[in-house]
Design an enzyme around this catalytic site. Structure first.
Site, PDB file in Angstrom:
ATOM      1  N   ASN A 183      37.943  23.946 -60.085  1.00 10.99           N
ATOM      2  CA  ASN A 183      37.043  23.040 -60.823  1.00 10.99           C
ATOM      3  C   ASN A 183      37.200  21.595 -60.357  1.00 10.99           C
ATOM      4  OD1 ASN A 183      39.417  22.180 -61.971  1.00 10.99           O
ATOM      5  ND2 ASN A 183      38.936  22.827 -64.062  1.00 10.99           N
ATOM      6  N   LYS A 213      53.989  28.559 -68.723  1.00  8.75           N
ATOM      7  CA  LYS A 213      54.356  29.448 -67.605  1.00  8.75           C
ATOM      8  C   LYS A 213      55.116  30.670 -68.140  1.00  8.75           C
ATOM      9  CE  LYS A 213      52.643  27.131 -64.182  1.00  8.75           C
ATOM     10  NZ  LYS A 213      51.471  27.643 -63.454  1.00  8.75           N
ATOM     11  N   SER A 267      57.199  28.716 -62.305  1.00 10.95           N
ATOM     12  CA  SER A 267      58.008  27.555 -61.967  1.00 10.95           C
ATOM     13  C   SER A 267      59.452  27.804 -62.377  1.00 10.95           C
ATOM     14  CB  SER A 267      57.460  26.346 -62.721  1.00 10.95           C
ATOM     15  OG  SER A 267      58.373  25.279 -62.654  1.00 10.95           O
ATOM     16  N   TYR A 298      58.669  28.676 -58.401  1.00  9.24           N
ATOM     17  CA  TYR A 298      58.886  27.649 -57.380  1.00  9.24           C
ATOM     18  C   TYR A 298      59.969  26.678 -57.821  1.00  9.24           C
ATOM     19  CZ  TYR A 298      53.834  28.679 -56.589  1.00  9.24           C
ATOM     20  OH  TYR A 298      52.601  29.255 -56.408  1.00  9.24           O
ATOM     21  N   ARG A 351      66.829   9.876 -66.632  1.00 12.99           N
ATOM     22  CA  ARG A 351      65.508  10.182 -67.202  1.00 12.99           C
ATOM     23  C   ARG A 351      65.710  11.265 -68.258  1.00 12.99           C
ATOM     24  NH1 ARG A 351      60.864  12.190 -63.060  1.00 12.99           N
ATOM     25  NH2 ARG A 351      62.244  13.990 -62.909  1.00 12.99           N
ATOM     26  N   TYR A 377      54.380  22.647 -70.838  1.00 13.95           N
ATOM     27  CA  TYR A 377      54.073  23.143 -69.493  1.00 13.95           C
ATOM     28  C   TYR A 377      54.943  24.369 -69.177  1.00 13.95           C
ATOM     29  CZ  TYR A 377      54.285  23.608 -64.439  1.00 13.95           C
ATOM     30  OH  TYR A 377      54.278  24.132 -63.167  1.00 13.95           O
TER      31      TYR A 377
HETATM   32  P1  NAD Z   1      47.391  20.931 -58.102  1.00 16.80           P
HETATM   33  O1  NAD Z   1      47.020  20.206 -59.339  1.00 16.80           O
HETATM   34  O2  NAD Z   1      47.428  20.173 -56.824  1.00 16.80           O
HETATM   35  O3  NAD Z   1      46.454  22.207 -57.892  1.00 16.80           O
HETATM   36  C1  NAD Z   1      45.905  22.935 -58.971  1.00 16.80           C
HETATM   37  C2  NAD Z   1      44.436  23.140 -58.660  1.00 16.80           C
HETATM   38  O4  NAD Z   1      43.851  23.905 -59.717  1.00 16.80           O
HETATM   39  C3  NAD Z   1      43.646  21.833 -58.562  1.00 16.80           C
HETATM   40  O5  NAD Z   1      42.847  21.858 -57.401  1.00 16.80           O
HETATM   41  C4  NAD Z   1      42.791  21.810 -59.824  1.00 16.80           C
HETATM   42  O6  NAD Z   1      41.568  21.143 -59.618  1.00 16.80           O
HETATM   43  C5  NAD Z   1      42.622  23.291 -60.104  1.00 16.80           C
HETATM   44  N1  NAD Z   1      42.418  23.642 -61.504  1.00 16.80           N
HETATM   45  C6  NAD Z   1      43.129  23.222 -62.587  1.00 16.80           C
HETATM   46  N2  NAD Z   1      42.671  23.800 -63.707  1.00 16.80           N
HETATM   47  C7  NAD Z   1      41.655  24.620 -63.326  1.00 16.80           C
HETATM   48  C8  NAD Z   1      40.788  25.490 -64.022  1.00 16.80           C
HETATM   49  N3  NAD Z   1      40.882  25.628 -65.350  1.00 16.80           N
HETATM   50  N4  NAD Z   1      39.851  26.172 -63.333  1.00 16.80           N
HETATM   51  C9  NAD Z   1      39.752  26.031 -61.988  1.00 16.80           C
HETATM   52  N5  NAD Z   1      40.541  25.210 -61.273  1.00 16.80           N
HETATM   53  C10 NAD Z   1      41.482  24.524 -61.939  1.00 16.80           C
HETATM   54  O7  NAD Z   1      48.827  21.613 -58.385  1.00 16.80           O
HETATM   55  P2  NAD Z   1      49.800  22.345 -57.378  1.00 16.80           P
HETATM   56  O8  NAD Z   1      51.012  21.500 -57.206  1.00 16.80           O
HETATM   57  O9  NAD Z   1      49.064  22.823 -56.197  1.00 16.80           O
HETATM   58  O10 NAD Z   1      50.231  23.575 -58.280  1.00 16.80           O
HETATM   59  C11 NAD Z   1      49.623  24.854 -58.165  1.00 16.80           C
HETATM   60  C12 NAD Z   1      50.259  25.791 -59.154  1.00 16.80           C
HETATM   61  O11 NAD Z   1      51.667  25.853 -58.912  1.00 16.80           O
HETATM   62  C13 NAD Z   1      50.095  25.352 -60.621  1.00 16.80           C
HETATM   63  O12 NAD Z   1      49.879  26.487 -61.404  1.00 16.80           O
HETATM   64  C14 NAD Z   1      51.435  24.724 -60.924  1.00 16.80           C
HETATM   65  O13 NAD Z   1      51.746  24.794 -62.289  1.00 16.80           O
HETATM   66  C15 NAD Z   1      52.378  25.576 -60.104  1.00 16.80           C
HETATM   67  N6  NAD Z   1      53.640  24.892 -59.769  1.00 16.80           N
HETATM   68  C16 NAD Z   1      53.608  23.702 -59.124  1.00 16.80           C
HETATM   69  C17 NAD Z   1      54.814  23.032 -58.830  1.00 16.80           C
HETATM   70  C18 NAD Z   1      54.822  21.703 -58.144  1.00 16.80           C
HETATM   71  O14 NAD Z   1      55.848  21.016 -58.184  1.00 16.80           O
HETATM   72  N7  NAD Z   1      53.752  21.290 -57.474  1.00 16.80           N
HETATM   73  C19 NAD Z   1      56.045  23.607 -59.210  1.00 16.80           C
HETATM   74  C20 NAD Z   1      56.016  24.843 -59.858  1.00 16.80           C
HETATM   75  C21 NAD Z   1      54.814  25.480 -60.138  1.00 16.80           C
HETATM   76  N1  UFG Z   2      63.950  11.070 -59.524  1.00 20.24           N
HETATM   77  C1  UFG Z   2      64.368   9.754 -59.407  1.00 20.24           C
HETATM   78  N2  UFG Z   2      63.410   8.783 -59.363  1.00 20.24           N
HETATM   79  C2  UFG Z   2      62.075   9.046 -59.414  1.00 20.24           C
HETATM   80  C3  UFG Z   2      61.655  10.403 -59.527  1.00 20.24           C
HETATM   81  C4  UFG Z   2      62.625  11.393 -59.584  1.00 20.24           C
HETATM   82  O1  UFG Z   2      65.565   9.471 -59.356  1.00 20.24           O
HETATM   83  O2  UFG Z   2      61.257   8.110 -59.380  1.00 20.24           O
HETATM   84  C5  UFG Z   2      64.971  12.131 -59.541  1.00 20.24           C
HETATM   85  C6  UFG Z   2      64.969  12.955 -60.828  1.00 20.24           C
HETATM   86  O3  UFG Z   2      65.772  12.337 -61.806  1.00 20.24           O
HETATM   87  C7  UFG Z   2      65.527  14.294 -60.313  1.00 20.24           C
HETATM   88  C8  UFG Z   2      64.994  14.376 -58.876  1.00 20.24           C
HETATM   89  O4  UFG Z   2      64.667  13.042 -58.511  1.00 20.24           O
HETATM   90  O5  UFG Z   2      66.933  14.225 -60.251  1.00 20.24           O
HETATM   91  C9  UFG Z   2      63.748  15.251 -58.756  1.00 20.24           C
HETATM   92  O6  UFG Z   2      62.772  14.824 -59.697  1.00 20.24           O
HETATM   93  P1  UFG Z   2      61.256  15.352 -59.652  1.00 20.24           P
HETATM   94  O7  UFG Z   2      60.536  14.658 -60.752  1.00 20.24           O
HETATM   95  O8  UFG Z   2      60.716  15.220 -58.273  1.00 20.24           O
HETATM   96  O9  UFG Z   2      61.391  16.907 -59.921  1.00 20.24           O
HETATM   97  P2  UFG Z   2      61.992  17.682 -61.173  1.00 20.24           P
HETATM   98  O10 UFG Z   2      63.067  18.579 -60.645  1.00 20.24           O
HETATM   99  O11 UFG Z   2      62.345  16.794 -62.273  1.00 20.24           O
HETATM  100  O12 UFG Z   2      60.732  18.521 -61.655  1.00 20.24           O
HETATM  101  C10 UFG Z   2      60.020  19.377 -60.762  1.00 20.24           C
HETATM  102  C11 UFG Z   2      58.539  19.446 -61.181  1.00 20.24           C
HETATM  103  C12 UFG Z   2      58.415  20.139 -62.509  1.00 20.24           C
HETATM  104  C13 UFG Z   2      59.109  21.472 -62.470  1.00 20.24           C
HETATM  105  C14 UFG Z   2      60.557  21.286 -62.039  1.00 20.24           C
HETATM  106  C15 UFG Z   2      61.315  22.580 -61.949  1.00 20.24           C
HETATM  107  O13 UFG Z   2      57.999  18.149 -61.273  1.00 20.24           O
HETATM  108  O14 UFG Z   2      57.049  20.372 -62.766  1.00 20.24           O
HETATM  109  O15 UFG Z   2      60.589  20.642 -60.771  1.00 20.24           O
HETATM  110  O16 UFG Z   2      61.001  23.286 -60.817  1.00 20.24           O
HETATM  111  F1  UFG Z   2      59.074  22.007 -63.692  1.00 20.24           F
END
Ligand code: NAD
Ligand code: UFG
Length: 333
Positions: free
Chosen positions: A32, A152, A124, A176, A291, A148
Site C-alpha cells: 500500500n 508478532k 522478530s 529477524y 534508552r 509491536y
Molecule cells: P518496511 O516498512 O520498510 O516495509 C513494510 C512494507 O509493507 C512497506 O512497503 C509498507 O508500505 C507495506 N505495508 C505496511 N502495511 C501494509 C498493509 N496493510 N498492506 C499492504 N502493504 C503494507 O519494513 P521492513 O523493515 O521491510 O520490515 C518488513 C517486515 O519485517 C515487517 O513485518 C517488520 O515488522 C518485520 N521486521 C523488521 C525488522 C527490521 O528491523 N526492519 C526486524 C524484525 C522484523
Molecule cells: N543505539 C544507540 N543510539 C541510537 C540508536 C541506538 O546507542 O541512536 C543503541 C541501542 O541502545 C541498542 C543498539 O544501538 O543498544 C541497537 O539499537 P536499535 O534501535 O538499532 O535496535 P534494537 O535492538 O533496539 O531494536 C531492533 C528493532 C526492533 C526489534 C529489535 C529486536 O528496531 O524493531 O531490534 O530484533 F524489535
C-alpha cells in the site's frame, strides 16, 4: 513458481523480491506504499533486468486480495507487509494490531480459500522480550514488552494453531535480529522516516554531516565496553535465508520457526568504529543515559537455521557498513 510478496516495496521485502527474481521465481508485489516508494519497484527492475509486477493495495482489503488470487495462481506467499516502529506501536496500539494481526488474518483467510498454503512470515527477535540466555535459541520463552512485539507473537500463535488444524499448511516463521545494510548496487535500501530510531541509519546520518553526533544510549551495561550489544545482519543475507526457508517448506509440511541472525554480537562502539574504518568518515558521539526498554546483550543462536536450512549469514560487518554508507549517499542526492 509464483510468489506473492506483500510489503515488497519496503526495506526487507524489496531485497527479497530481487533475490527471488534473480533465482528465477515469478513475483507479484502487493504494497500500500504506506512506508515505501513506487520508485523502489523501478529500481528492483533495474537490478534484475525485468519489470516488477505490482499491485497497489492493502493486505486488509479482502475483496482486493480475492481478486488478486483469482487473477494469479500463487504457489506461496512471503508476508512482509506490516508496521514496525516499536515506539509508535505504544502510542497507536489499535493501528498496529489492525495492520499486523488483522492484515495477516485476512491474508491467511484468502490463501486458505484459494488452497494456497505455503507461507513465510516476518517475525522478530523482539518476541523473546528480555531473554534469559544469550545466544538466544528458538526455545526461549515468548515474552513481549510492547504492542509491536505482541502483534508478532499473536500472528505466530495464529500460525501455530492453523498448522495444527490443517497439516497441509507449510509455514516458516522467521525471527529477524537486527537487519542493516542495503543492496550493493546502491539502488535499494531503507527509507527511514524522520529521525532514525535505529543505530545504523543514525550513524550513517552523522557520518554524512546531517546530524552532529550519535547519542550512545548507556555505557554501563555488562558488555565488552559498557555499550549495548546486538546481532546485526546484512539484509541480503537475511533475505537469502527466506529463499532457503521457502525451499524447505516446499519439501516439508508443518511449521518451522527459525532465528535469522549471525550469532555474533557487536557493541554500539564497535559498530561505530567499524563504520569509521569501512567508510573513512568520523562519527562523533556522546555517551548518554540508557534508552528505556533496552537490554544489554542480545544475539541469535543461529545453529538451527544452519541445521535445517543449510543457511548462515556470510556478509561481514565491513560490508554492512559500506553498503549502508553507499545507500546513505544515494539518499542525500
Ligand atoms: P518496511 O516498512 O520498510 O516495509 C513494510 C512494507 O509493507 C512497506 O512497503 C509498507 O508500505 C507495506 N505495508 C505496511 N502495511 C501494509 C498493509 N496493510 N498492506 C499492504 N502493504 C503494507 O519494513 P521492513 O523493515 O521491510 O520490515 C518488513 C517486515 O519485517 C515487517 O513485518 C517488520 O515488522 C518485520 N521486521 C523488521 C525488522 C527490521 O528491523 N526492519 C526486524 C524484525 C522484523
Ligand atoms: N543505539 C544507540 N543510539 C541510537 C540508536 C541506538 O546507542 O541512536 C543503541 C541501542 O541502545 C541498542 C543498539 O544501538 O543498544 C541497537 O539499537 P536499535 O534501535 O538499532 O535496535 P534494537 O535492538 O533496539 O531494536 C531492533 C528493532 C526492533 C526489534 C529489535 C529486536 O528496531 O524493531 O531490534 O530484533 F524489535
Amino acid at each position: 513458481m509464483l510468489i506473492l510478496v506483500t510489503g515488497g516495496a519496503g526495506y526487507i521485502g524489496s531485497h527479497a523480491v530481487v533475490e527471488l527474481m534473480l533465482a528465477g521465481y515469478d513475483v507479484v508485489v502487493l504494497d500500500n506504499l504506506s512506508n515505501s516508494h513506487g520508485e523502489t519497484l523501478q529500481n528492483i527492475g533495474r537490478i534484475v533486468g525485468q519489470e516488477v509486477v505490482f499491485t497497489h493495495g492493502d493486505v486488509r482489503d479482502e475483496s482486493l486480495l480475492t481478486a488478486l488470487f483469482e487473477q494469479y495462481s500463487f504457489d506461496a506467499v512471503m508476508h512482509f507487509a506490516g508496521l514496525k516502529a516499536v515506539g509508535e506501536s505504544v502510542s497507536q496500539p489499535l493501528r498496529y494490531y489492525e495492520n499486523n494481526v488483522a492484515g495477516s488474518l485476512t491474508l491467511l483467510r484468502v490463501m486458505d480459500k484459494f488452497n494456497v498454503r505455503q507461507f513465510v512470515f516476518s517475525s522478530s527477535a523482539t518476541v523473546y522480550g528480555n531473554p534469559a540466555v544469550v545466544p538466544v535459541p528458538e526455545s526461549s520463552p515468548i515474552s513481549t514488552t510492547n504492542p509491536y512485539g505482541a502483534s508478532k507473537a499473536m500472528v505466530e500463535g495464529i500460525l501455530r494453531d492453523l498448522s495444527h488444524s490443517d497439516p497441509e499448511w507449510r509455514i516458516a516463521i522467521l525471527r529477524y535480529f537486527n537487519p542493516v545494510g542495503a543492496h550493493p548496487s546502491g539502488l535499494i535500501g531503507e527509507h527511514a522516516n524522520g529521525v532514525p530510531n535505529n543505530l545504523m541509519p543514525y550513524i550513517a546520518q552523522v557520518a554524512a554531516g546531517q546530524r552532529e553526533y550519535l547519542s550512545v544510549f548507556g555505557s554501563d551495561y555488562a558488555t565488552v565496553d559498557g555499550t549495548g550489544v546486538r546481532d546485526y545482519i546484512h539484509v541480503v543475507d537475511l533475505v537469502i535465508g527466506h529463499l532457503r526457508a521457502l525451499e524447505f517448506i516446499g519439501q516439508s509440511k508443518g511449521i518451522l520457526t527459525c532465528n535469522l541472525g549471525t550469532g555474533q554480537g557487536y557493541s554500539v562502539l564497535q559498530m561505530l568504529k567499524a563504520f569509521e574504518l569501512a567508510t573513512g568518515h568520523k562519527v562523533p558521539y556522546r555517551l548518554v543515559d540508557r534508552r528505556p526498554g533496552d537490554v544489554d546483550s542480545y544475539y541469535a543462536d543461529p545453529a538451527y537455521a544452519e541445521e535445517v536450512l543449510g543457511w548462515r549469514a556470510e556478509r561481514s560487518i565491513v560490508q554492512m557498513c559500506q553498503d549502508s554508507w553507499r545507500w546513505q549517499q544515494v539518499l542525500i542526492h
